[in-house]
Design a protein around this motif. Structure first.
Motif, mmCIF file in Angstrom:
data_model
loop_
_atom_site.group_PDB
_atom_site.id
_atom_site.type_symbol
_atom_site.label_atom_id
_atom_site.label_comp_id
_atom_site.label_asym_id
_atom_site.label_seq_id
_atom_site.Cartn_x
_atom_site.Cartn_y
_atom_site.Cartn_z
ATOM 1 N N HIS A 1 -78.288 -29.169 49.899
ATOM 2 C CA HIS A 1 -77.987 -28.428 51.122
ATOM 3 C C HIS A 1 -77.786 -26.951 50.778
ATOM 4 N N LEU A 2 -78.683 -26.099 51.268
ATOM 5 C CA LEU A 2 -78.574 -24.653 51.059
ATOM 6 C C LEU A 2 -77.874 -24.037 52.260
ATOM 7 N N GLU A 3 -76.817 -23.276 52.015
ATOM 8 C CA GLU A 3 -76.031 -22.696 53.104
ATOM 9 C C GLU A 3 -75.974 -21.180 52.985
ATOM 10 N N ASN A 4 -76.325 -20.530 54.091
ATOM 11 C CA ASN A 4 -76.363 -19.079 54.189
ATOM 12 C C ASN A 4 -76.479 -18.750 55.679
ATOM 13 N N PRO A 5 -75.850 -17.666 56.169
ATOM 14 C CA PRO A 5 -75.919 -17.369 57.599
ATOM 15 C C PRO A 5 -77.333 -17.270 58.150
ATOM 16 N N LEU A 6 -78.285 -16.803 57.343
ATOM 17 C CA LEU A 6 -79.650 -16.641 57.836
ATOM 18 C C LEU A 6 -80.449 -17.946 57.807
ATOM 19 N N LEU A 7 -79.979 -18.928 57.038
ATOM 20 C CA LEU A 7 -80.714 -20.175 56.914
ATOM 21 C C LEU A 7 -80.323 -21.211 57.959
ATOM 22 N N GLY A 8 -79.193 -21.001 58.636
ATOM 23 C CA GLY A 8 -78.719 -22.006 59.572
ATOM 24 C C GLY A 8 -78.012 -23.127 58.832
ATOM 25 N N SER A 9 -77.715 -24.206 59.552
ATOM 26 C CA SER A 9 -76.908 -25.283 58.980
ATOM 27 C C SER A 9 -77.734 -26.470 58.505
ATOM 28 N N LYS A 10 -79.056 -26.405 58.659
ATOM 29 C CA LYS A 10 -79.875 -27.574 58.351
ATOM 30 C C LYS A 10 -81.011 -27.249 57.385
ATOM 31 N N CYS A 11 -80.692 -26.464 56.377
ATOM 32 C CA CYS A 11 -81.691 -26.115 55.366
ATOM 33 C C CYS A 11 -81.459 -26.966 54.118
ATOM 34 N N TYR A 12 -82.429 -27.792 53.783
ATOM 35 C CA TYR A 12 -82.282 -28.713 52.660
ATOM 36 C C TYR A 12 -83.513 -28.673 51.765
ATOM 37 N N ILE A 13 -83.297 -28.947 50.489
ATOM 38 C CA ILE A 13 -84.385 -29.278 49.582
ATOM 39 C C ILE A 13 -84.318 -30.790 49.415
ATOM 40 N N GLY A 14 -85.339 -31.496 49.866
ATOM 41 C CA GLY A 14 -85.310 -32.948 49.885
ATOM 42 C C GLY A 14 -84.802 -33.465 51.214
ATOM 43 N N THR A 15 -85.207 -34.666 51.567
ATOM 44 C CA THR A 15 -84.790 -35.297 52.826
ATOM 45 C C THR A 15 -84.443 -36.757 52.552
ATOM 46 N N ALA A 16 -83.898 -37.413 53.583
ATOM 47 C CA ALA A 16 -83.596 -38.838 53.446
ATOM 48 C C ALA A 16 -84.879 -39.629 53.226
ATOM 49 N N ALA A 17 -85.962 -39.217 53.892
ATOM 50 C CA ALA A 17 -87.234 -39.924 53.756
ATOM 51 C C ALA A 17 -87.956 -39.574 52.458
ATOM 52 N N ASN A 18 -87.729 -38.368 51.966
ATOM 53 C CA ASN A 18 -88.405 -37.907 50.750
ATOM 54 C C ASN A 18 -87.392 -37.179 49.855
ATOM 55 N N PRO A 19 -86.466 -37.942 49.250
ATOM 56 C CA PRO A 19 -85.385 -37.304 48.498
ATOM 57 C C PRO A 19 -85.805 -36.849 47.111
ATOM 58 N N ILE A 20 -84.977 -36.006 46.520
ATOM 59 C CA ILE A 20 -85.045 -35.750 45.089
ATOM 60 C C ILE A 20 -84.419 -36.971 44.417
ATOM 61 N N VAL A 21 -85.050 -37.510 43.396
ATOM 62 C CA VAL A 21 -84.483 -38.667 42.700
ATOM 63 C C VAL A 21 -84.068 -38.246 41.290
ATOM 64 N N LEU A 22 -82.774 -38.233 41.050
ATOM 65 C CA LEU A 22 -82.241 -37.898 39.735
ATOM 66 C C LEU A 22 -82.211 -39.158 38.872
#
Length: 206
Positions: free
Chosen positions: A148-169
């Motif tokens: 979850h990337l958080e910054n005033p210009l990015l809004g509240s829903k900026c992510y790298i990866g999703t529930a459907a296509n996650p990053i897998v560690l």
């Protein structure tokens, strides 16, 4: 409130039906906790220093050698937010996209440049291998996450990866952990002949 030897197991999903159904013979319930004080993750060309992370999950070990993972309702992985070096400028700029280039030029030395990244669980871990936990260079578990990337210009829903296509560690031990084991009675009293046990694997870098 858990104390003593049990203090780390604060989020183990002991009340989940799969854990309650484990009889200790054909199916053995376990609680797994893995904590780290710090680490790093690379986002593009930027290396981000992470804070404390806590992985907790239930595992049901079957008599045939297979196992299934049970995640707590709050998610298996809880991580402190980390500050991204260089902020938006470091993560997105330079860019050949005209709109982003304009944003980059306006961000220099601006408080709007700061960006934090928080890793979040987006599914139940899987492929848990208990033996890999005491060895090196073997995947211990698969952890589906998003950042979850958080910054005033990015809004509240900026992510790298999703529930459907996650990053897998796929964490692996880089060196051998120190091994320790303690046995307990069912009520938690230490007893070398007890039916409950706690395995400690400490000090390794993953």
């Amino acid at each position: 409130t858990l104390n003593g030897e049990w203090a780390p197991f604060t989020r183990c999903p002991v009340d989940h039906p799969a854990m309650l159904a484990a009889d200790g013979f054909d199916r053995t319930p376990q609680c797994v906790v893995s904590t780290s004080a710090s680490g790093t993750i690379k986002l593009g060309d930027t290396t981000v220093v992470t804070g404390k992370t806590s992985l907790q999950m239930g595992v049901v070990q079957n008599a045939d050698g297979t196992s299934s993972v049970v995640a707590p309702a709050s998610g298996a992985l809880v991580a402190e937010p980390a500050t991204v070096p260089g902020g938006l400028l470091g993560l997105m700029c330079p860019s050949d996209i005209f709109v982003i280039t304009g944003i980059c030029e306006s961000l220099e030395n601006s408080s709007l440049n700061k960006i934090t990244a928080t890793m979040e669980s987006v599914g139940t871990p899987y492929a848990f291998d208990q033996t890999a936990g005491v060895l090196t260079d073997l995947p211990i578990v698969a952890l589906p996450v998003r950042i979850h990337l958080e910054n005033p210009l990015l809004g509240s829903k900026c992510y790298i990866g999703t529930a459907a296509n996650p990053i897998v560690l796929r964490p692996e031990n880089r060196d051998y952990p120190a091994f320790g084991m303690t046995f307990f009675q069912g009520d938690g009293t230490p007893d070398a002949a007890g039916e409950m046990s706690r395995i400690d694997l400490t000090g390794a870098t993953q």
